[in-house]
Design an enzyme around this catalytic site. Structure first.
Site, PDB file in Angstrom:
ATOM      1  N   GLY A 177      63.546 -65.640  64.436  1.00 44.21           N
ATOM      2  CA  GLY A 177      63.701 -66.166  65.795  1.00 44.21           C
ATOM      3  C   GLY A 177      64.590 -67.405  65.939  1.00 44.21           C
ATOM      4  O   GLY A 177      64.576 -68.029  66.997  1.00 44.21           O
TER       5      GLY A 177
ATOM      6  N   TRP B  21      67.909 -67.567  66.191  1.00 43.59           N
ATOM      7  CA  TRP B  21      68.893 -67.318  67.264  1.00 43.59           C
ATOM      8  C   TRP B  21      68.188 -67.295  68.622  1.00 43.59           C
ATOM      9  O   TRP B  21      68.719 -67.803  69.602  1.00 43.59           O
ATOM     10  CB  TRP B  21      69.622 -65.977  67.052  1.00 43.59           C
TER      11      TRP B  21
ATOM     12  N   ASP C 224      63.624 -56.418  67.251  1.00 45.41           N
ATOM     13  CA  ASP C 224      63.671 -56.387  65.776  1.00 45.41           C
ATOM     14  C   ASP C 224      62.706 -55.315  65.297  1.00 45.41           C
ATOM     15  O   ASP C 224      61.717 -55.005  65.951  1.00 45.41           O
ATOM     16  CB  ASP C 224      63.266 -57.735  65.181  1.00 45.41           C
TER      17      ASP C 224
ATOM     18  N   ASP D  14      72.446 -60.021  65.025  1.00 49.65           N
ATOM     19  CA  ASP D  14      72.491 -60.586  63.660  1.00 49.65           C
ATOM     20  C   ASP D  14      71.753 -59.619  62.733  1.00 49.65           C
ATOM     21  O   ASP D  14      71.340 -59.990  61.638  1.00 49.65           O
ATOM     22  CB  ASP D  14      71.808 -61.966  63.671  1.00 49.65           C
TER      23      ASP D  14
ATOM     24  N   LYS E  75      77.238 -58.645  63.795  1.00 51.74           N
ATOM     25  CA  LYS E  75      77.481 -59.036  62.397  1.00 51.74           C
ATOM     26  C   LYS E  75      77.866 -57.828  61.552  1.00 51.74           C
ATOM     27  O   LYS E  75      77.295 -56.757  61.684  1.00 51.74           O
ATOM     28  CB  LYS E  75      76.190 -59.644  61.832  1.00 51.74           C
TER      29      LYS E  75
HETATM   30  C1  LIG Z   1      69.344 -62.041  59.141  1.00 48.90           C
HETATM   31  S1  LIG Z   1      67.899 -61.527  59.922  1.00 48.90           S
HETATM   32  C2  LIG Z   1      68.087 -62.198  61.528  1.00 48.90           C
HETATM   33  C3  LIG Z   1      67.790 -63.656  61.614  1.00 48.90           C
HETATM   34  C4  LIG Z   1      67.751 -64.147  63.047  1.00 48.90           C
HETATM   35  N1  LIG Z   1      69.058 -64.062  63.680  1.00 48.90           N
HETATM   36  C5  LIG Z   1      67.262 -65.554  63.132  1.00 48.90           C
HETATM   37  O1  LIG Z   1      68.031 -66.427  63.581  1.00 48.90           O
HETATM   38  O2  LIG Z   1      66.114 -65.831  62.785  1.00 48.90           O
HETATM   39  C6  LIG Z   1      68.207 -59.833  60.200  1.00 48.90           C
HETATM   40  C7  LIG Z   1      67.131 -59.146  60.990  1.00 48.90           C
HETATM   41  O3  LIG Z   1      67.633 -57.864  61.343  1.00 48.90           O
HETATM   42  C8  LIG Z   1      66.527 -56.980  61.409  1.00 48.90           C
HETATM   43  N2  LIG Z   1      67.034 -55.603  61.370  1.00 48.90           N
HETATM   44  C9  LIG Z   1      67.658 -54.979  60.353  1.00 48.90           C
HETATM   45  N3  LIG Z   1      68.011 -53.742  60.695  1.00 48.90           N
HETATM   46  C10 LIG Z   1      67.602 -53.572  61.974  1.00 48.90           C
HETATM   47  C11 LIG Z   1      67.680 -52.489  62.892  1.00 48.90           C
HETATM   48  N4  LIG Z   1      68.260 -51.328  62.559  1.00 48.90           N
HETATM   49  N5  LIG Z   1      67.134 -52.648  64.113  1.00 48.90           N
HETATM   50  C12 LIG Z   1      66.543 -53.808  64.462  1.00 48.90           C
HETATM   51  N6  LIG Z   1      66.450 -54.891  63.647  1.00 48.90           N
HETATM   52  C13 LIG Z   1      66.981 -54.764  62.414  1.00 48.90           C
HETATM   53  C14 LIG Z   1      65.668 -57.382  60.218  1.00 48.90           C
HETATM   54  O4  LIG Z   1      64.347 -56.945  60.398  1.00 48.90           O
HETATM   55  C15 LIG Z   1      65.826 -58.902  60.227  1.00 48.90           C
HETATM   56  O5  LIG Z   1      64.748 -59.503  60.895  1.00 48.90           O
END
Ligand SMILES: C[S@@+](CC[C@H](N)C(=O)[O-])C[C@H]1O[C@@H](n2cnc3c(N)ncnc32)[C@H](O)[C@@H]1O
Length: 196
Positions: free
Chosen positions: A49, A51, A67, A111, A151
């Site tokens: 969370g 972002w 997510d 992200d 990303k």
């Molecule tokens: C790098 S983290 C994001 C961090 C977030 N932007 C923050 O500031 O806390 C990547 C996130 O993408 C989610 N994720 C990965 N593939 C996904 C998908 N196909 N659909 C939804 N969420 C996804 C993961 O569960 C993870 O929580």
């Protein structure tokens, strides 16, 4: 055991951000001036969370965060548990939009990424597929003039990806942020001015 935590990790703790990733969005915001007060924003890959905190503090408006993993509640943020790429996600988003009187979004930020494998081809391909799905959501939910941030781990298909979608926007750019880890191929692709 080596300590992989860097200055952004400690800064995030100090500033009470939920993740070091928050600094990536702060940097993107400084460079591209994407977010502003009153915007309705859809965020993909939001947990834990960091972002969401930034988006909500700038827009002070309706933020919907998606997510596949649960996210602790955050004031002003509508959380949708779902996976980009699954057929039911659009319906879930649409349902929440209806409940919250949201017709379209002015910005979509992703992200999202599964855990990196260490193999650059695999990471590039996985991130490319997520980006494609994010862009499909944009064609469904973004309002004219809107922006997308997504990303991707840079690779063979990155330029083709940008070329494929850039015609639908007035502006596109591939950018790196200092808050990404040094060796990372992580880039953010910015599209602005959706032609609708
Ligand atoms: C790098 S983290 C994001 C961090 C977030 N932007 C923050 O500031 O806390 C990547 C996130 O993408 C989610 N994720 C990965 N593939 C996904 C998908 N196909 N659909 C939804 N969420 C996804 C993961 O569960 C993870 O929580």
């Amino acid at each position: 055991m080596p300590d992989h935590r860097d200055r952004y990790y400690y800064l995030a703790k100090k500033e009470r951000y939920r993740s070091r990733a928050a600094f990536k969005l702060i940097e993107l915001q400084t460079k591209f001036n994407l977010l502003s007060e009153g915007q309705r924003i859809l965020e993909i890959g939001s947990s834990p969370g960091g972002w969401s905190q930034i988006i909500s503090s700038i827009t002070r408006s309706k933020v919907m965060s998606v997510d596949l993993n649960q996210m602790d509640p955050l004031e002003g943020v509508i959380f949708v548990k779902g996976k980009v790429g699954n057929k039911d996600l659009s319906g879930k988003i649409r349902e929440e939009m209806g409940k919250n009187s949201i017709d379209t979004f002015q910005g979509i930020l992703s992200d999202a990424m599964i855990n990196t494998s260490g193999n650059s081809d695999i990471d590039h391909a996985s991130s490319y597929l997520i980006c494609q799905e994010v862009m499909k959501l944009a064609t469904e939910f973004l309002c004219p003039g809107g922006f997308v941030v997504t990303k991707q781990f840079y690779g063979d298909l990155t330029t083709e990806f940008v070329n494929k979608w850039s015609g639908m926007f007035q502006y596109s750019k591939i950018t790196k942020v200092a808050a990404s880890r040094d060796a990372s191929k992580e880039v953010y692709i910015i599209f602005k001015g959706y032609r609708g």
